[in-house]
Design an enzyme around this catalytic site. Structure first.
Site, PDB file in Angstrom:
ATOM      1  N   LYS A   7      -0.209  15.810  -4.981  1.00  0.00           N
ATOM      2  CA  LYS A   7      -1.487  16.382  -4.532  1.00  0.00           C
ATOM      3  C   LYS A   7      -1.752  17.723  -5.212  1.00  0.00           C
ATOM      4  CE  LYS A   7      -3.181  13.465  -1.533  1.00  0.00           C
ATOM      5  NZ  LYS A   7      -4.252  12.584  -1.908  1.00  0.00           N
ATOM      6  N   LYS A  65      -0.099   2.650  -8.467  1.00  0.00           N
ATOM      7  CA  LYS A  65      -0.390   1.826  -7.287  1.00  0.00           C
ATOM      8  C   LYS A  65      -1.886   1.773  -6.999  1.00  0.00           C
ATOM      9  CE  LYS A  65      -0.467   5.177  -3.602  1.00  0.00           C
ATOM     10  NZ  LYS A  65      -0.530   5.324  -2.187  1.00  0.00           N
ATOM     11  N   LYS A 113      -6.970   4.339  -2.545  1.00  0.00           N
ATOM     12  CA  LYS A 113      -8.378   4.568  -2.209  1.00  0.00           C
ATOM     13  C   LYS A 113      -9.046   5.526  -3.182  1.00  0.00           C
ATOM     14  CE  LYS A 113      -8.143   3.909   2.797  1.00  0.00           C
ATOM     15  NZ  LYS A 113      -6.784   4.117   3.302  1.00  0.00           N
TER      16      LYS A 113
HETATM   17  P1  AMP Z   1      -3.182   5.033   2.988  1.00  0.00           P
HETATM   18  O1  AMP Z   1      -4.330   4.191   2.518  1.00  0.00           O
HETATM   19  O2  AMP Z   1      -2.580   5.861   1.893  1.00  0.00           O
HETATM   20  O3  AMP Z   1      -3.469   5.785   4.247  1.00  0.00           O
HETATM   21  O4  AMP Z   1      -2.012   4.025   3.377  1.00  0.00           O
HETATM   22  C1  AMP Z   1      -2.031   3.252   4.538  1.00  0.00           C
HETATM   23  C2  AMP Z   1      -0.949   2.206   4.520  1.00  0.00           C
HETATM   24  O5  AMP Z   1      -1.150   1.304   3.430  1.00  0.00           O
HETATM   25  C3  AMP Z   1       0.454   2.785   4.329  1.00  0.00           C
HETATM   26  O6  AMP Z   1       1.343   2.026   5.119  1.00  0.00           O
HETATM   27  C4  AMP Z   1       0.736   2.581   2.873  1.00  0.00           C
HETATM   28  O7  AMP Z   1       2.115   2.448   2.622  1.00  0.00           O
HETATM   29  C5  AMP Z   1       0.011   1.277   2.594  1.00  0.00           C
HETATM   30  N1  AMP Z   1      -0.425   1.239   1.190  1.00  0.00           N
HETATM   31  C6  AMP Z   1      -1.420   1.965   0.615  1.00  0.00           C
HETATM   32  N2  AMP Z   1      -1.536   1.675  -0.700  1.00  0.00           N
HETATM   33  C7  AMP Z   1      -0.576   0.745  -0.965  1.00  0.00           C
HETATM   34  C8  AMP Z   1      -0.177   0.025  -2.133  1.00  0.00           C
HETATM   35  N3  AMP Z   1      -0.819   0.185  -3.282  1.00  0.00           N
HETATM   36  N4  AMP Z   1       0.847  -0.849  -2.030  1.00  0.00           N
HETATM   37  C9  AMP Z   1       1.491  -1.050  -0.848  1.00  0.00           C
HETATM   38  N5  AMP Z   1       1.161  -0.411   0.287  1.00  0.00           N
HETATM   39  C10 AMP Z   1       0.150   0.467   0.246  1.00  0.00           C
END
Ligand code: AMP
Length: 330
Positions: free
Chosen positions: A112, A195, A198
């Protein structure tokens, strides 16, 4: 007694395939077998300073998309983080046992700092503490997450253990990352590296329409093709195979891997098939998203019920934690 599961998603945009396969798909199975808490992490979204005009809409989007993925608000407790002030108090208490050095060393903080050098706020630094509080407020044992969250889960374990050691009591369980496939997974993006995320501009969203998904997949990054038989695919192609692994049948994956291995692959065909198989997953979810997002009365009911159930559990933990730390009523 049933084990407790907790997981959250930041309300910073639409849910994507990474969220679905990394975390949400597990929730849907878990809600029948475990005592489940799922939440929309709206405080966490403040680290990137959303505008007041966007904040509520983002929470609503994630909530509706969660429900469309199959979360059952009766079976699980589905709530909005900021509806549970007990989490903020636990976060304050946990901050007293978190060290600046260890927080500065986390990969997500360093990332970040690189990505938003003009907004290195203290919330970014203490993000793992808030995430730890989110988890231990319900004394959760299991946290379904993707591989990207492995280090944050490790921090939550550390904070739980440290609290127990400091006060000489086995109070908080040490939570562990969880996936039904055994290993925590990482869903790659369509841009050839890294990865799906968003804010990375490389995501296939669950709410995307058919045309958008086909367009995104057809313009995914590839390379100029294999030059030697049986060579290992480079990252952009390995990523397309990784996406195929989660959406396509094993036969389809084997077919395209074989073509690659024999240098007979046409990436256009691979992408067409991938788009087709992604649509099989996302289109039914998109249908449900469209229905649920317009149902304000239902969303309100879900949020109220969730807040009530979450506060009951969080309030109990907080009363016990205050007692353990030594706060007493006059
Ligand atoms: P976030 O969107 O960063 O708040 O992530 C929410 C959940 O989605 C968390 O459990 C992350 O580990 C999972 N997650 C987000 N992006 C990925 C990705 N590219 N691959 C696997 N899990 C993901």
């Amino acid at each position: 007694m049933k084990e407790t599961v907790l997981s959250g998603i930041r309300s910073t945009g639409n849910l994507h395939l990474g969220n679905y396969f990394g975390a949400i798909r597990n929730f849907v199975k878990m809600q029948q077998e475990y005592n489940c808490y799922f939440f929309v992490a709206d405080w966490h979204s403040l680290t990137t300073h959303p505008t007041p005009a966007d904040l509520h809409g983002n929470v609503r989007t994630v909530l509706a998309e969660y429900l469309a993925c199959g979360i059952d608000p009766e079976a699980a407790t589905l709530y909005v983080q900021s509806d549970v002030p007990e989490i903020a108090e636990l976060y304050l208490l946990m901050n007293m046992n978190a060290y600046v050095g260890e927080l500065q060393r986390t990969t997500s903080f360093k990332d970040k700092v690189r990505k938003q050098p003009d907004n290195v706020n203290a919330g970014l630094l203490t993000y793992p503490v808030l995430m730890g509080a989110d988890i231990i407020i319900h004394r959760a044992n299991k946290v379904p997450v993707g591989k990207d969250q492995e280090q944050n889960i490790e921090m939550a374990r550390k904070f739980a253990r440290r609290f127990n050691t400091l006060y000489g009591i086995e109070y908080f369980p040490e939570p562990e990352g969880f996936s039904f496939t055994g290993n925590l997974i990482k869903i790659p993006g369509l841009d050839g590296t890294g990865k799906m995320g968003k804010s990375e501009g490389n995501a296939v969203n669950l709410a995307d329409d058919e045309k958008t998904i086909r367009k995104k997949v057809m313009s995914a990054v590839t390379d100029s093709g294999p030059t030697k038989k049986h060579q290992k695919p480079a990252e952009p192609i390995a990523n397309l195979f990784a996406l195929m692994d989660v959406v396509s049948t094993p036969d389809t994956v084997a077919h395209f891997k074989h073509l690659y291995s024999e240098c007979d692959i046409r990436y256009g065909d691979l992408k067409k098939q991938l788009a087709e198989d992604i649509l099989k997953v996302t289109l039914p979810i998109r249908e449900r998203i469209l229905g649920i997002s317009n149902d304000s009365a239902y969303l309100k009911k879900v949020v109220r019920l969730g807040a009530e159930k979450a506060r009951e559990s969080a309030g109990k933990t907080l009363r016990e934690v205050r007692e353990i730390i030594g706060f007493r009523e006059f």
